[in-house]
Design an enzyme around this catalytic site. Sequence first.
Site, PDB file in Angstrom:
ATOM      1  N   LYS A 112       0.819  -1.210   0.000  1.00 26.38           N
ATOM      2  CA  LYS A 112       0.000   0.000   0.000  1.00 26.38           C
ATOM      3  C   LYS A 112       0.855   1.264   0.000  1.00 26.38           C
ATOM      4  CE  LYS A 112      -4.085  -2.287   1.273  1.00 26.38           C
ATOM      5  NZ  LYS A 112      -3.751  -3.684   1.533  1.00 26.38           N
TER       6      LYS A 112
HETATM    7  C1  LIG Z   1      -4.414  -4.722   1.103  1.00 28.43           C
HETATM    8  C2  LIG Z   1      -3.672  -5.980   0.971  1.00 28.43           C
HETATM    9  C3  LIG Z   1      -4.090  -6.986   0.098  1.00 28.43           C
HETATM   10  C4  LIG Z   1      -5.348  -6.885  -0.713  1.00 28.43           C
HETATM   11  O1  LIG Z   1      -5.284  -5.886  -1.708  1.00 28.43           O
HETATM   12  P1  LIG Z   1      -6.625  -5.316  -2.363  1.00 28.43           P
HETATM   13  O2  LIG Z   1      -6.179  -4.197  -3.229  1.00 28.43           O
HETATM   14  O3  LIG Z   1      -7.468  -4.835  -1.214  1.00 28.43           O
HETATM   15  O4  LIG Z   1      -7.259  -6.424  -3.098  1.00 28.43           O
HETATM   16  C5  LIG Z   1      -3.290  -8.116  -0.017  1.00 28.43           C
HETATM   17  N1  LIG Z   1      -2.171  -8.276   0.716  1.00 28.43           N
HETATM   18  C6  LIG Z   1      -1.756  -7.330   1.594  1.00 28.43           C
HETATM   19  C7  LIG Z   1      -0.540  -7.580   2.389  1.00 28.43           C
HETATM   20  C8  LIG Z   1      -2.483  -6.154   1.739  1.00 28.43           C
HETATM   21  O5  LIG Z   1      -2.067  -5.225   2.591  1.00 28.43           O
END
Ligand SMILES: *Cc1c(COP(=O)(O)O)cnc(C)c1O
Length: 468
Positions: A112
């Site tokens: 993120k």
């Molecule tokens: C947020 C997240 C996901 C999922 O991603 P999306 O965009 O919500 O589908 C998968 N793995 C990790 C470690 C995350 O932080």
Amino acid sequence: MLYQSTRGCAPHIDFRSATLAGLAPDGGLYLPQNWPRFSEADIADLAGCDYAETAARVLAPFVGDCLSGAELRDLTRAAYGAFSHDAVTPLVQLNERNWLLELFHGPTLAFKDVALQLLGHLFERFLTGTNTHLTIVGATSGDTGSAAINAVANRAQISIVMLHPKGRVSDVQRRQMTTVLAENVHNVAIDGSFDDAQAMVKRMFADELVTGQRTLSAVNSINWARLAAQVVYYFYAAVRLGAPQRQVAFSVPTGNFGDVFAGHVAAQVGLPIARLIVATNVNDILHRALSTGDYSASMVVPTATPSMDIQVSSNFERLLFDVGGRDGAALAAQMRGFEAARTMQLTNSQRTSAARLMTSARIDGEAMGQAMLWAWDHAGQLIDPHTAVALSAAISAARDSMLDPAIPIVTLATAHPAKFGDAVMAATGQNSALPARLGNLFDREERCTHLPGDYGAVRDFVLAATAS
Ligand SMILES: *Cc1c(COP(=O)(O)O)cnc(C)c1O
């Protein structure tokens, strides 16, 4: 470049406005009116570019004339300079066919950061010179919260209120949020699940008592700029593996459907993606929807992959809109039906169009653990549980010969293994140390407010804690 709402009833707006707004006023999500197009030559030209330059080129058509090329370049350099790996998102080879794309070299160790570090700079750039104060309200299942807080802490024209489901995020995840003591940062632990928290955030965006007094903005992946930033690493990885001459497949650990939707966008704008594998854990609403057309929410089951413990995936609406003929009125009716009944059927055209690019897989805890062990035994790589869900799906896809064997499969590695050290230890017997740059996380003071799972209490807190 203008953006339209998936529900068809909001004015079309530019990139700057879409970035600051998050959710559209009709309850929909913003998407570009038309997909821009990258030619083979454009893609081939990316071969010599570093990550920040790739980002500036891939984002340029989405930004339109809201920023000059030089301004955009300054922002991508500032955002990606904060990453601890020179390649920003390095590729690691596991075996002949399988690769990891490591997206966790940002400040909070999850993918993120890739989007939110840029978003923090975009917010600041777009607010400078205005007298707007932005109130960011978000819900997190773990990783979004810390990445968002890290991206906006101490920015003068922004306050952030981040809700997390009490007791359902890991200690590392919680501390990465609650130990940021900047005055503009407010953490709230609420009783309930992530979906409850996210529903409150959605409700607040439609609540005139709040929107009349605050300029609200979203950092959840409903924010278009975040998705746009995630398109970049699909290009970066595919080019390194031979695009535009060679097709590439991606396996994506999926929760809110933002990451994999960015892959859909990359394919729409011209990147030769052979297949996107949508990997879910046992909270498998997306797998059921894509494989049978049945999009029905059930109860969330807590797993070792909390960022995927989701039943309602906000960004799925964007896919349904884009593959279902872009009919805002029809989609608004479909989504209203879902919101009332917590169940809906995909139309045949939505299902068949989605299936052209996407395959789904449901990976349970046992298969996830096996994939962690496989990565350690075969390639000496410790991977986090979310990454392992996607790797398990990638290995199955390779075995099922669903794809031409010449096509490499890239598993998106979405979190650093140390963020989920207990699960890594359970599966592999190995200890994964937190990188030194996280420092004394476990010694630092925490600050957090505990609230009941009650919308009114959360609304009152937001109004009391933030300035207008
Ligand atoms: C947020 C997240 C996901 C999922 O991603 P999306 O965009 O919500 O589908 C998968 N793995 C990790 C470690 C995350 O932080």
